[in-house]
Design a protein around this motif. Structure first.
Motif, short mmCIF file in Angstrom:
data_model
loop_
_atom_site.label_atom_id
_atom_site.label_comp_id
_atom_site.label_asym_id
_atom_site.label_seq_id
_atom_site.Cartn_x
_atom_site.Cartn_y
_atom_site.Cartn_z
N ALA A 36 40.95 42.34 44.22
CA ALA A 36 39.74 42.20 45.06
C ALA A 36 39.66 43.32 46.10
O ALA A 36 38.57 43.70 46.54
CB ALA A 36 39.74 40.84 45.74
N ALA A 56 33.73 41.06 42.05
CA ALA A 56 33.88 39.61 42.27
C ALA A 56 33.85 38.87 40.93
O ALA A 56 34.63 37.93 40.71
CB ALA A 56 32.76 39.11 43.18
N VAL A 113 37.25 39.31 39.21
CA VAL A 113 38.30 38.45 39.78
C VAL A 113 38.17 37.03 39.24
O VAL A 113 39.16 36.41 38.83
CB VAL A 113 38.24 38.47 41.32
CG1 VAL A 113 39.12 37.38 41.92
CG2 VAL A 113 38.66 39.85 41.85
#
Ligand SMILES: C[S@@+](CC[C@H](N)C(=O)[O-])C[C@H]1O[C@@H](n2cnc3c(N)ncnc32)[C@H](O)[C@@H]1O
Length: 283
Positions: free
Chosen positions: A236, A253, A256
């Motif tokens: 991240a 995002a 992840v």
């Protein structure tokens, strides 16, 4: 572990087409002080130490680590018994961070300079080491010529980098970086375009006056994580992985979240495949 990703009704198929108008990718800027510690705070794994020890005897050697970053491998060369280790990097903030972490070690010094013009004396090194550097340089031939200049006759150049074939290795729980390209296939094209293959590197080394050019392949443990979440926190932040700077914040995002689905909770040993070129500076 088998991936269950994209088997049925895959929302992921839309990911790489996703528009990111509000936060477009920004390539990594090594000179940005915000990135000064992106290659710090990691230890070279025993898998790397054993591979290097099979290629060169570091005991008592004068080693130059070009593109040393935060000094992970500079530290490892010191620990392997090198007499001196000089870290060269073209980024002042990154070199400052390396100096803060490792400047206290006997025999360790630093030099701000370009891989093609280090500013070091001719014939000052027994070993020149360049890890994860050559895919960042605009003129590999000039970098090879500079390595030959600073090596003593008979000295060794070790280049460690990932070839297009190395980066195309499929993802797995041990190699989650490979899954990046399932989600964002365009990044595989970026990687393949910026990474020279073995024959090009070999030709540049030969042209620069190196002989006995040979390659080996290494699955290097990049890091051992106590928990998947420690690994995801690093992803991240884009720490230590310049390709992640080619993703927008939204894409990062999504990545992840997808990795969280694919990687089981618990410890994680991250490995990447590398190629090491070993070449001798002919007298
Ligand atoms: C991907 S990092 C690798 C750091 C370290 N070698 C490692 O493996 O952990 C690349 C490093 O090379 C440096 N670098 C990039 N281009 C360079 C150049 N032309 N001359 C010297 N250093 C360069 C960057 O500042 C950065 O620290």
């Amino acid at each position: 572990m088998e991936s269950v990703f994209c088997v049925v009704a895959p929302p992921c198929l839309a990911l790489h087409n996703k528009q990111s108008r509000h936060n477009p990718p920004v390539p990594i800027d090594f000179r940005d002080p915000a990135n000064r510690r992106t290659y710090s705070d990691r230890e070279a794994d025993v898998s790397w130490r054993e591979a290097v020890a099979a290629l060169v005897d570091p005991a008592g050697a004068d080693v130059v680590d070009v593109g040393c970053g935060g000094g992970t491998y500079l530290r490892a060369w010191h620990d392997l018994g090198a007499a001196t280790v000089t870290g060269v990097d073209s980024s002042a903030p990154i070199l400052d961070a390396a100096r803060e972490s490792h400047g206290h070690l006997p025999g360790v010094s630093f030099q701000l300079g370009d891989a093609a013009a280090t500013g070091l004396d001719a014939g000052c090194a027994d070993v020149v080491f360049e890890r994860a550097l050559i895919h960042h340089v605009p003129d590999l031939g000039a970098v090879a010529v500079e390595a030959a200049r600073i090596l003593r006759p008979g000295g060794l150049l070790l280049i460690q980098d990932r070839t297009p074939d190395d980066v195309a290795q499929p993802g797995s729980v041990d190699h989650p970086r490979g899954w990046l390209f399932d989600l964002y296939p365009r990044l595989l094209d970026v990687e393949k375009a910026r990474r020279p293959g073995p024959s090009l590197v070999g030709a540049e080394l030969t042209a620069a006056g190196f002989g006995e050019v040979a390659t080996t392949t290494l699955w290097e443990v990049r890091r051992r994580y106590a928990d998947r979440e420690d690994y995801l926190a690093e992803i991240a932040l884009r720490t230590g992985r310049s390709i992640l700077h080619d993703l927008s914040n939204d894409e990062l995002a999504d990545l992840v979240e997808e990795l969280r689905r694919r990687i089981p909770d618990g410890p994680l040993v991250e490995q990447d495949r590398w190629t090491i070129w070993r070449a001798v500076r002919v007298s």
